[in-house]
Design a protein around this motif. Structure first.
Motif, short mmCIF file in Angstrom:
data_model
loop_
_atom_site.label_atom_id
_atom_site.label_comp_id
_atom_site.label_asym_id
_atom_site.label_seq_id
_atom_site.Cartn_x
_atom_site.Cartn_y
_atom_site.Cartn_z
N MET A 178 19.29 -5.70 -4.55
CA MET A 178 19.93 -6.96 -4.94
C MET A 178 21.37 -7.00 -4.44
O MET A 178 21.83 -8.02 -3.91
CB MET A 178 19.93 -7.11 -6.47
CG MET A 178 18.58 -7.24 -7.12
SD MET A 178 18.80 -7.33 -8.92
CE MET A 178 17.14 -6.89 -9.48
N ALA A 179 22.08 -5.90 -4.63
CA ALA A 179 23.48 -5.84 -4.21
C ALA A 179 23.59 -6.03 -2.70
O ALA A 179 24.45 -6.78 -2.22
CB ALA A 179 24.09 -4.49 -4.62
N ASN A 180 22.73 -5.39 -1.95
CA ASN A 180 22.77 -5.54 -0.49
C ASN A 180 22.47 -6.96 -0.06
O ASN A 180 23.05 -7.46 0.91
CB ASN A 180 21.77 -4.56 0.15
CG ASN A 180 22.24 -3.12 0.11
OD1 ASN A 180 23.43 -2.86 0.14
ND2 ASN A 180 21.30 -2.19 0.05
N ALA A 181 21.58 -7.63 -0.79
CA ALA A 181 21.26 -9.02 -0.47
C ALA A 181 22.46 -9.93 -0.71
O ALA A 181 22.75 -10.84 0.09
CB ALA A 181 20.07 -9.49 -1.30
N ILE A 182 23.20 -9.67 -1.79
CA ILE A 182 24.39 -10.48 -2.07
C ILE A 182 25.45 -10.23 -1.01
O ILE A 182 26.11 -11.17 -0.53
CB ILE A 182 24.94 -10.17 -3.48
CG1 ILE A 182 23.92 -10.53 -4.55
CG2 ILE A 182 26.25 -10.94 -3.73
CD1 ILE A 182 24.30 -10.06 -5.95
N VAL A 183 25.62 -9.00 -0.61
CA VAL A 183 26.59 -8.67 0.43
C VAL A 183 26.22 -9.36 1.75
O VAL A 183 27.09 -9.88 2.46
CB VAL A 183 26.70 -7.15 0.61
CG1 VAL A 183 27.55 -6.81 1.84
CG2 VAL A 183 27.32 -6.50 -0.63
N ALA A 184 24.93 -9.37 2.06
CA ALA A 184 24.48 -10.04 3.29
C ALA A 184 24.81 -11.53 3.22
O ALA A 184 25.26 -12.13 4.22
CB ALA A 184 22.99 -9.82 3.48
N ASP A 185 24.62 -12.14 2.05
CA ASP A 185 24.99 -13.55 1.87
C ASP A 185 26.48 -13.74 2.10
O ASP A 185 26.91 -14.73 2.72
CB ASP A 185 24.61 -14.04 0.47
CG ASP A 185 23.11 -14.22 0.29
OD1 ASP A 185 22.41 -14.33 1.32
OD2 ASP A 185 22.65 -14.26 -0.87
N CYS A 186 27.27 -12.81 1.57
CA CYS A 186 28.73 -12.93 1.72
C CYS A 186 29.15 -12.82 3.18
O CYS A 186 30.05 -13.56 3.63
CB CYS A 186 29.42 -11.85 0.89
SG CYS A 186 29.30 -12.10 -0.90
N GLU A 187 28.54 -11.92 3.91
CA GLU A 187 28.88 -11.79 5.32
C GLU A 187 28.55 -13.07 6.08
O GLU A 187 29.29 -13.49 6.97
CB GLU A 187 28.13 -10.60 5.92
CG GLU A 187 28.58 -9.24 5.39
CD GLU A 187 30.05 -8.97 5.64
OE1 GLU A 187 30.58 -9.38 6.69
OE2 GLU A 187 30.70 -8.35 4.76
N ARG A 188 27.45 -13.70 5.71
CA ARG A 188 27.08 -14.97 6.34
C ARG A 188 28.08 -16.06 5.98
O ARG A 188 28.50 -16.86 6.84
CB ARG A 188 25.67 -15.37 5.90
CG ARG A 188 25.21 -16.74 6.39
CD ARG A 188 23.82 -17.06 5.89
NE ARG A 188 23.71 -16.91 4.44
CZ ARG A 188 24.11 -17.83 3.57
NH1 ARG A 188 24.70 -18.95 4.00
NH2 ARG A 188 23.95 -17.64 2.27
N LEU A 189 28.49 -16.09 4.71
CA LEU A 189 29.43 -17.11 4.26
C LEU A 189 30.81 -16.95 4.90
O LEU A 189 31.51 -17.93 5.14
CB LEU A 189 29.56 -17.06 2.74
CG LEU A 189 28.33 -17.55 1.94
CD1 LEU A 189 28.45 -17.14 0.48
CD2 LEU A 189 28.19 -19.06 2.07
N LYS A 190 31.19 -15.71 5.17
CA LYS A 190 32.50 -15.47 5.77
C LYS A 190 32.65 -16.16 7.12
O LYS A 190 33.74 -16.61 7.49
CB LYS A 190 32.73 -13.97 5.96
CG LYS A 190 33.15 -13.22 4.71
CD LYS A 190 33.39 -11.76 5.05
CE LYS A 190 33.71 -10.94 3.83
NZ LYS A 190 33.93 -9.51 4.16
#
Length: 366
Positions: free
Chosen positions: A324-336
């Motif tokens: 779950m944590a890795n998925a949120i981080v991946a979302d954040c990298e996309r949002l950046k």
């Protein structure tokens, strides 16, 4: 609480802001949760010209109640500190006190919302994840009530074992198995060797090897070198000192810990700190919120809140939570990639805001 300590008394430091923080602000609290109070206080500008610097923060012994100076608040906000950022977005039902100067800070809080804020949220969250795996070392390895003894960190090579017939020479053994009583011996340091000492048996006339917390080295008479020599002592003083610190830290933790938090680990239900990982996920969601909405997520609701409660209840494995944590981080990298937030807080604007708020408070309290 209307005033807090100030090193100069002409104008006492006063509370600009006070709120209920922590799990009660997030919506993740339980009946056993502590009530965390956070606040901001102001000091006269002249206090920062004193040789005795004013406090950056004031807190109780367990840090359940913490007040930050206005200057420290601006400093930490400029450094994208997640805990201070939360104070600017507290739910209205958690706010106990909010002075005009704090209201102005809230009005201009967007100054501190940057891409660095998202990075600090994610970075702190993953530092906590690394610590979470495995049962807490203090739960797995409880410390006895008695502190570690220096003698437990001593090994000896008796005279007979230095070069025994038919056996390998110089094999150290724990003091307790050697038959040597350090209270009946004197010690002399071995030249050019750390933690290594010669032992001499003086029987009931000895003053002992240890005197309080230190090893005492004696000058041994030449006539006693052969007749009283008993062997070699190896004393790992650094290991004893570290064990003593660990013991003190363990029993401080035992006295001050929230017992309900550790029940799952102590009973063997989980091999990680579920509460810690719940707040880790909350931090990640807050970092994502900064990139999506331009503000951190403080009060959690809906599916996200249920997820956090399920994590705390132990309904997910460690590996599932990491996914779950890795998925949120991946979302954040996309949002950046599409984020238009500034990279850092404008330091000059933050300093100007600090001066304006301080002058306004001083004028109001003149």
């Amino acid at each position: 609480m209307d005033a807090v300590y100030s090193p100069s008394n002409p104008a006492p430091a006063t509370i600009l802001f006070e709120c209920i923080a922590g799990s009660r602000a997030y919506g993740t609290h339980t009946a056993d949760s502590d009530e965390d109070i956070r606040g901001i206080f102001a000091l006269p500008a002249q206090d920062y010209l004193l040789l005795q610097q004013p406090p950056n923060q004031i807190s109780d012994a367990r840090n359940n109640v913490v007040y930050f100076s206005l200057r420290r608040t601006i400093e930490l906000l400029s450094a994208a500190n997640p805990s201070l950022m939360e104070l600017l977005y507290m739910p209205a039902d958690c706010v106990r006190q909010c002075a005009p100067e704090m209201q102005e800070l809230l009005r201009r809080r967007a100054l501190f919302v940057t891409r660095r804020c998202a990075d600090t949220h994610l970075g702190y969250a993953f530092s906590q994840i690394k610590k979470a795996r495995g049962q807490n070392k203090w739960i797995n390895q409880p410390k006895p009530a008695e502190p570690p003894q220096k003698e437990d960190y001593c090994h000896v090579v008796t005279r007979a074992r230095l070069a025994p017939d038919g056996a390998a020479p110089f094999r150290p053994e724990p003091l307790g198995r050697s038959g040597i009583d350090l209270a009946r011996h004197h010690a002399a340091r071995v030249e050019h060797a750390r933690d290594l000492y010669r032992l001499y048996d003086y029987g009931s006339d000895a003053r002992g090897v240890f005197r309080g917390d230190v090893i005492a080295c004696e000058s041994i008479a030449l006539d006693d070198e052969q007749t009283r020599f008993a062997g070699l002592l190896i004393y790992n003083e650094q290991a004893w000192k570290q064990a003593l610190v660990d013991h003190q830290n363990y029993w401080t933790w035992r006295r001050e810990r929230n017992e309900s938090r550790w029940q799952q680990q102590e009973s063997g239900e989980l091999d990680f700190d579920a509460k810690n990982l719940m707040h880790t996920l909350r931090l990640l969601l807050s970092g994502k919120s900064i990139l999506e909405r331009g503000e951190p997520l403080v009060r959690v609701g809906g599916e996200a809140l249920q997820l956090l409660r399920d994590v705390r209840a132990g309904r997910y494995s460690y590996d599932q939570i990491i996914d779950m944590a890795n998925a949120i981080v991946a979302d954040c990298e996309r949002l950046k990639a599409g984020c238009d937030l500034p990279p850092e807080t404008d330091a000059r604007a933050a300093s100007q805001l600090l001066q304006e708020l301080t002058r306004a408070w001083e004028a109001r309290n003149a």
